[in-house]
Scaffold this motif. Structure first.
Motif, PDB file in Angstrom:
ATOM      1  N   HIS A  42      11.283   4.065   6.889  1.00 27.11           N
ATOM      2  CA  HIS A  42      10.746   5.417   7.024  1.00 27.11           C
ATOM      3  C   HIS A  42       9.334   5.444   7.612  1.00 27.11           C
ATOM      4  O   HIS A  42       8.887   6.468   8.139  1.00 27.11           O
ATOM      5  CB  HIS A  42      10.772   6.143   5.669  1.00 27.11           C
ATOM      6  N   THR A  43       8.633   4.310   7.547  1.00 24.35           N
ATOM      7  CA  THR A  43       7.286   4.274   8.153  1.00 24.35           C
ATOM      8  C   THR A  43       7.342   3.815   9.603  1.00 24.35           C
ATOM      9  O   THR A  43       6.357   3.978  10.339  1.00 24.35           O
ATOM     10  CB  THR A  43       6.351   3.328   7.371  1.00 24.35           C
ATOM     11  N   GLU A  73       5.008   9.006  -3.943  1.00 23.53           N
ATOM     12  CA  GLU A  73       5.891   9.518  -2.900  1.00 23.53           C
ATOM     13  C   GLU A  73       6.312   8.396  -1.960  1.00 23.53           C
ATOM     14  O   GLU A  73       7.468   8.338  -1.513  1.00 23.53           O
ATOM     15  CB  GLU A  73       5.194  10.646  -2.117  1.00 23.53           C
ATOM     16  N   GLY A  74       5.392   7.485  -1.686  1.00 27.71           N
ATOM     17  CA  GLY A  74       5.719   6.353  -0.821  1.00 27.71           C
ATOM     18  C   GLY A  74       6.776   5.462  -1.446  1.00 27.71           C
ATOM     19  O   GLY A  74       7.712   5.020  -0.768  1.00 27.71           O
ATOM     20  N   TYR A  75       6.644   5.206  -2.768  1.00 27.81           N
ATOM     21  CA  TYR A  75       7.639   4.383  -3.460  1.00 27.81           C
ATOM     22  C   TYR A  75       9.003   5.061  -3.442  1.00 27.81           C
ATOM     23  O   TYR A  75      10.024   4.419  -3.224  1.00 27.81           O
ATOM     24  CB  TYR A  75       7.209   4.126  -4.902  1.00 27.81           C
ATOM     25  N   LEU A  97       1.221   9.726   7.700  1.00 27.16           N
ATOM     26  CA  LEU A  97       1.486   9.012   6.463  1.00 27.16           C
ATOM     27  C   LEU A  97       0.323   9.147   5.482  1.00 27.16           C
ATOM     28  O   LEU A  97       0.524   9.296   4.276  1.00 27.16           O
ATOM     29  CB  LEU A  97       1.759   7.532   6.750  1.00 27.16           C
ATOM     30  N   SER A  98      -0.894   9.104   6.004  1.00 27.30           N
ATOM     31  CA  SER A  98      -2.073   9.268   5.143  1.00 27.30           C
ATOM     32  C   SER A  98      -2.053  10.624   4.465  1.00 27.30           C
ATOM     33  O   SER A  98      -2.321  10.749   3.263  1.00 27.30           O
ATOM     34  CB  SER A  98      -3.349   9.112   5.988  1.00 27.30           C
ATOM     35  N   ARG A  99      -1.691  11.643   5.247  1.00 24.70           N
ATOM     36  CA  ARG A  99      -1.665  12.998   4.716  1.00 24.70           C
ATOM     37  C   ARG A  99      -0.528  13.189   3.707  1.00 24.70           C
ATOM     38  O   ARG A  99      -0.727  13.736   2.628  1.00 24.70           O
ATOM     39  CB  ARG A  99      -1.526  13.988   5.881  1.00 24.70           C
ATOM     40  N   LEU A 135       0.835  -1.206   0.000  1.00 26.37           N
ATOM     41  CA  LEU A 135       0.000   0.000   0.000  1.00 26.37           C
ATOM     42  C   LEU A 135       0.869   1.254   0.000  1.00 26.37           C
ATOM     43  O   LEU A 135       0.611   2.199  -0.766  1.00 26.37           O
ATOM     44  CB  LEU A 135      -0.920  -0.015   1.226  1.00 26.37           C
ATOM     45  N   ILE A 136       1.884   1.270   0.848  1.00 27.48           N
ATOM     46  CA  ILE A 136       2.787   2.434   0.900  1.00 27.48           C
ATOM     47  C   ILE A 136       3.420   2.682  -0.467  1.00 27.48           C
ATOM     48  O   ILE A 136       3.486   3.821  -0.953  1.00 27.48           O
ATOM     49  CB  ILE A 136       3.890   2.232   1.960  1.00 27.48           C
TER      50      ILE A 136
END
Length: 409
Positions: free
Chosen positions: A89-90, A61-63, A130-132, A55-56
């Motif tokens: 990072h998470t 940006e997450g990738y 993280l959601s934001r 999901l991340i």
């Protein structure tokens, strides 16, 4: 340690084999695993990725953050020379083991995507942030986080050691591939040289045509010229005979530069007789290099190219120079210069790339001579060509300063 290696991981490890190794490791320890190159880009598809990490990474940006995190983790493992355990990072626990081949850091194996009963780091993960920042659903993130495995820290330590064993195995596969590739390249070079020598032998055989018959015939003609009162003809025929004898007698040998210069003077004599005042030549050789060795017939093909090709459009004022220099008894150069038509850039680029390129009348082209020099002395030596259209060409021969021994004479 080389960070930007000569080889890439995909170039030295079969991708399907790498994926199979990665899948088996992930299955054995029951944890997510991925193999990345030096910048964190996955080399093969990840094995058993968690819903959270998938999901991340679905966010651009997450990738980017995951890729950077994997790169940093791999680099830290490379600098440590062993597996390391860290937080991504998470906030999840990851561990990395470097893949190092012949001192070259090619990438790493990464494993984890878990939390631990020892650290309870789920409480440290800021889902709202993280959601934001990643534009992902907060509800989806909470659901994915709930499925992240909670693993005892001792298992993480043991799994990290296992990971290091597998990364070393991959490195050994890479070393074997590189060794095999280098041996293959060496074999190809040897085959190429064998073919070159074979072609030279064939040409020599074709040129011989019973050399004793040719010598005797030429000497008979020379004596007839003497009887008939034609000394110039006599000298010309003896020069041709000597030239032929030199090339055939020494076809597989090294000679001194002194012998090569003596031979090339006879060649100049023949060509001056043929072309008259179309060109003049000058030979300026440092006496200290005369006893050093050089492959036979190194100069003649270059001089012949200068006269036949370089000066072909000139009726007067053609010049050919041979200059020999000694560089502290480390290496020497022989420059063959002509002031002829030159070689255009496109042609110049192909001379060393194409077999039998720019051949002269003897069939021994520039590339052939360059190949023989490299064979005898190594790739630091050979021929360098510089040319300017309508201004001329300089061929510079570079060989080491090595004296001829009796066995080679």
């Amino acid at each position: 340690m080389v960070i930007n290696p000569k080889y890439k991981l995909k170039e030295i490890i079969d991708v399907s084999s790498l994926k199979d190794i990665q899948d088996k490791f992930a299955k054995i320890i029951g944890l997510s695993t991925v193999t990345v190159n030096g910048d964190g880009t996955p080399v093969v598809t990840a094995s058993y990725f968690t819903k959270w990490c998938s999901l991340i990474r679905s966010s651009a940006e997450g990738y980017r953050r995951c890729k950077h995190c994997d790169s940093v983790g791999g680099t830290m493992a490379m600098e440590a020379g062993k597996p390391i355990i860290y937080n991504c990072h998470t906030g999840l626990i990851d561990f990395a083991a470097p893949i190092i081949v012949n001192g070259n850091y090619l990438g790493s194996m990464l494993c984890g995507q878990v939390t631990s009963t020892n650290f309870k780091n789920k409480t440290l993960i800021d889902v709202k942030r993280l959601s934001r920042e990643l534009s992902l659903s907060e509800n989806d993130l909470f659901n994915a986080l709930a499925e992240v495995p909670v693993v005892d820290y001792e298992k993480i330590l043991v799994s990290a050691d296992y990971l290091f064993l597998f990364s070393n195995f991959i490195a050994k596969m890479g070393i074997a591939t590189i060794t095999k590739s280098e041996l293959l390249d060496e074999t190809k070079e040897k085959m190429k040289l064998t073919e070159l020598l074979k072609n030279m032998e064939i040409k020599a055989l074709q040129a011989q045509i019973n050399p004793h018959f040719l010598y005797n015939t030429l000497n008979t003609i020379a004596r007839m010229a003497l009887i008939e009162g034609a000394p110039d003809t006599e000298n010309l025929i003896y020069a041709i005979s000597d030239l032929l004898r030199y090339s055939l007698k020494n076809s597989n040998n090294m000679v001194t530069i002194d012998s090569e210069i003596t031979n090339i003077k006879k060649y100049f004599y023949i060509q001056k007789t043929r072309f008259g005042d179309r060109f003049d030549y000058k030979i300026d050789i440092d006496p200290s290099i005369l006893n050093f060795k050089i492959p036979v017939m190194t100069l003649q093909p270059l001089v012949e190219n200068s006269i036949i090709h370089g000066l072909k459009n000139m009726t007067i004022n053609g010049k050919v120079k041979i200059i020999g220099k000694n560089f502290n008894n480390s290496y020497l150069t022989l420059e063959v210069f002509d002031n002829g038509i030159g070689i255009d850039n496109d042609r110049l680029k192909t001379i060393f790339a194409v077999e039998n390129s720019y051949e002269n009348l003897t069939g021994l082209g520039i590339k052939n001579v360059d190949d023989r020099i490299k064979h005898f002395f190594g790739y630091s030596y050979g021929i360098e060509l510089k040319s300017t259209k309508e201004c001329g060409t300089t061929a510079t021969i570079k060989v080491p300063c090595i004296k001829l021994n009796k066995r080679e004479a």
